[in-house]
Scaffold this motif. Sequence first.
Motif, PDB file in Angstrom:
ATOM      1  N   PHE A  23     -15.460   3.884 -16.382  1.00 38.80           N
ATOM      2  CA  PHE A  23     -14.979   5.412 -15.733  1.00 38.80           C
ATOM      3  C   PHE A  23     -15.100   6.246 -17.083  1.00 38.80           C
ATOM      4  N   ILE A  24     -14.199   5.899 -18.292  1.00 39.14           N
ATOM      5  CA  ILE A  24     -14.273   6.766 -19.318  1.00 39.14           C
ATOM      6  C   ILE A  24     -15.682   7.041 -19.868  1.00 39.14           C
ATOM      7  N   LEU A  25     -16.462   6.037 -20.072  1.00 44.09           N
ATOM      8  CA  LEU A  25     -17.740   5.956 -20.611  1.00 44.09           C
ATOM      9  C   LEU A  25     -18.691   6.843 -19.856  1.00 44.09           C
ATOM     10  N   CYS A  26     -18.661   6.681 -18.469  1.00 45.80           N
ATOM     11  CA  CYS A  26     -19.836   7.483 -17.542  1.00 45.80           C
ATOM     12  C   CYS A  26     -19.240   8.996 -17.864  1.00 45.80           C
ATOM     13  N   ILE A  27     -17.782   9.167 -17.675  1.00 48.48           N
ATOM     14  CA  ILE A  27     -17.216  10.632 -17.548  1.00 48.48           C
ATOM     15  C   ILE A  27     -17.628  11.578 -18.872  1.00 48.48           C
ATOM     16  N   LEU A  28     -17.574  10.667 -19.955  1.00 52.94           N
ATOM     17  CA  LEU A  28     -17.827  10.950 -21.304  1.00 52.94           C
ATOM     18  C   LEU A  28     -19.226  11.515 -21.497  1.00 52.94           C
ATOM     19  N   ILE A  29     -19.901  10.788 -20.853  1.00 52.00           N
ATOM     20  CA  ILE A  29     -21.745  10.817 -21.051  1.00 52.00           C
ATOM     21  C   ILE A  29     -21.838  12.289 -19.906  1.00 52.00           C
ATOM     22  N   ILE A  30     -21.383  12.575 -18.917  1.00 45.64           N
ATOM     23  CA  ILE A  30     -21.315  13.543 -17.847  1.00 45.64           C
ATOM     24  C   ILE A  30     -20.807  14.764 -18.672  1.00 45.64           C
ATOM     25  N   VAL A  31     -19.776  14.674 -19.139  1.00 53.18           N
ATOM     26  CA  VAL A  31     -19.291  15.745 -19.858  1.00 53.18           C
ATOM     27  C   VAL A  31     -19.963  16.443 -20.961  1.00 53.18           C
ATOM     28  N   PHE A  32     -20.448  15.649 -21.957  1.00 48.97           N
ATOM     29  CA  PHE A  32     -21.196  15.995 -23.078  1.00 48.97           C
ATOM     30  C   PHE A  32     -22.460  16.404 -22.537  1.00 48.97           C
ATOM     31  N   ASN A  33     -22.912  15.788 -21.670  1.00 49.39           N
ATOM     32  CA  ASN A  33     -24.455  16.149 -20.978  1.00 49.39           C
ATOM     33  C   ASN A  33     -24.279  17.604 -20.421  1.00 49.39           C
ATOM     34  N   GLY A  34     -23.014  18.027 -19.904  1.00 56.15           N
ATOM     35  CA  GLY A  34     -22.879  19.289 -19.340  1.00 56.15           C
ATOM     36  C   GLY A  34     -22.688  20.255 -20.343  1.00 56.15           C
ATOM     37  N   CYS A  35     -22.314  19.729 -21.553  1.00 58.44           N
ATOM     38  CA  CYS A  35     -21.760  20.970 -22.672  1.00 58.44           C
ATOM     39  C   CYS A  35     -22.996  21.371 -23.657  1.00 58.44           C
ATOM     40  N   PHE A  36     -23.810  20.447 -23.721  1.00 62.01           N
ATOM     41  CA  PHE A  36     -24.834  20.700 -25.040  1.00 62.01           C
ATOM     42  C   PHE A  36     -26.193  20.777 -24.317  1.00 62.01           C
ATOM     43  N   ASN A  37     -27.124  21.463 -25.024  1.00 64.61           N
ATOM     44  CA  ASN A  37     -28.492  21.541 -24.575  1.00 64.61           C
ATOM     45  C   ASN A  37     -29.535  20.877 -25.345  1.00 64.61           C
ATOM     46  N   SER A  38     -29.329  20.263 -26.148  1.00 62.74           N
ATOM     47  CA  SER A  38     -29.916  19.381 -27.145  1.00 62.74           C
ATOM     48  C   SER A  38     -30.680  18.264 -26.630  1.00 62.74           C
ATOM     49  N   PHE A  39     -31.965  18.367 -26.768  1.00 60.57           N
ATOM     50  CA  PHE A  39     -32.776  17.015 -26.318  1.00 60.57           C
ATOM     51  C   PHE A  39     -32.635  15.693 -26.900  1.00 60.57           C
ATOM     52  N   ARG A  40     -32.057  15.976 -28.012  1.00 66.89           N
ATOM     53  CA  ARG A  40     -31.753  14.625 -28.853  1.00 66.89           C
ATOM     54  C   ARG A  40     -30.538  13.757 -28.176  1.00 66.89           C
ATOM     55  N   GLN A  41     -29.649  14.915 -27.732  1.00 67.76           N
ATOM     56  CA  GLN A  41     -28.284  14.371 -27.008  1.00 67.76           C
ATOM     57  C   GLN A  41     -28.575  13.513 -25.754  1.00 67.76           C
ATOM     58  N   PHE A  42     -29.665  14.473 -25.123  1.00 69.59           N
ATOM     59  CA  PHE A  42     -30.254  13.762 -23.925  1.00 69.59           C
ATOM     60  C   PHE A  42     -30.995  12.643 -23.922  1.00 69.59           C
ATOM     61  N   LEU A  43     -31.405  12.273 -25.070  1.00 73.25           N
ATOM     62  CA  LEU A  43     -32.313  11.187 -25.304  1.00 73.25           C
ATOM     63  C   LEU A  43     -31.258   9.999 -25.559  1.00 73.25           C
ATOM     64  N   ILE A  44     -30.347  10.244 -26.431  1.00 73.44           N
ATOM     65  CA  ILE A  44     -29.446   9.251 -26.666  1.00 73.44           C
ATOM     66  C   ILE A  44     -28.700   8.871 -25.635  1.00 73.44           C
ATOM     67  N   ASN A  45     -28.380   9.590 -24.519  1.00 68.19           N
ATOM     68  CA  ASN A  45     -27.350   9.187 -23.580  1.00 68.19           C
ATOM     69  C   ASN A  45     -28.284   8.524 -22.648  1.00 68.19           C
ATOM     70  N   ILE A 104     -23.693   7.779 -12.963  1.00 71.88           N
ATOM     71  CA  ILE A 104     -23.091   7.639 -11.531  1.00 71.88           C
ATOM     72  C   ILE A 104     -23.350   6.272 -10.934  1.00 71.88           C
ATOM     73  N   THR A 105     -24.540   6.128 -11.054  1.00 69.30           N
ATOM     74  CA  THR A 105     -25.123   4.882 -10.280  1.00 69.30           C
ATOM     75  C   THR A 105     -24.661   3.432 -11.193  1.00 69.30           C
ATOM     76  N   PHE A 106     -24.670   3.633 -12.358  1.00 70.12           N
ATOM     77  CA  PHE A 106     -24.213   2.624 -13.392  1.00 70.12           C
ATOM     78  C   PHE A 106     -22.705   2.252 -12.620  1.00 70.12           C
ATOM     79  N   PHE A 107     -22.016   3.152 -12.503  1.00 74.26           N
ATOM     80  CA  PHE A 107     -20.457   3.010 -12.089  1.00 74.26           C
ATOM     81  C   PHE A 107     -20.419   2.640 -10.992  1.00 74.26           C
TER      82      PHE A 107
END
Length: 232
Positions: A23-45, A104-107
């Motif tokens: 849950f922490i991992l999935c929420i962390l990804i969603i939070v960072f995904n909503g805060c940043f606009n970098s394509f590199r960040q999307f690619l890493i996640n 979400i689907t992974f969780f």
Amino acid sequence: MIKEIILFSKNSRARSIIPQKKFILCILIIVFNGCFNSFRQFLINFVVLIFLHLKYETPIIKVLKYVFSLTLFYILSGITFLIDGNFSLFYLMCYRGFINSLSITFFIFTTPLDDILFIMSKNKALIDLVDIAKLMERFIIVLEDELSIMIKSAKSKGGFDSNIKMIKTSAKIGALLFKNMFFKWQEIKVSVDSRCFNGKLSYFDVSFKKSFLIEILIVFIFIINLIILDCM
């Protein structure tokens, strides 16, 4: 749909991992995904989530089905940006929707609701909420079975042959399902009362194995996203 998710989650290779970590991992990804606009960040996640799906062998076909369904909601919500000619925000919403859906689907495909309720049931303050959630899960499964029977019956009688028929049939099914919901609840209440149900549910003890992979990924996601933030 719900029974499929329950079946796959209870047989998942990642079920042995404690739900809080996933849950922490999935929420962390969603939070960072909503805060940043970098394509590199999307690619890493994206790479991390694809690795997790492949590592723990989630049902790819089912995952893609739900991912595209959830992403479609983001796409429809972003049409206003597309109409205004703001293509960058539209693409950004699509990226975020796709990554969030993968998370979400992974969780949900690796964490049965029973495991979550078992952990929550250890807190006496949440025990009533946990019992309600478990009863609602069973009730929704009953309604889902009834909905499936109604749809198959309507299809066999040509209820979805045209757009007009589809609208009328869908309205009738919705009304019948809403009506039957109260009768089903009364039947369930009579059934549990006849079995001397005291209002308390028992939850099977679940043993979770230690896995450092999720902790490593949590630290990795956190550090990488902070580095990307400093570079922006």
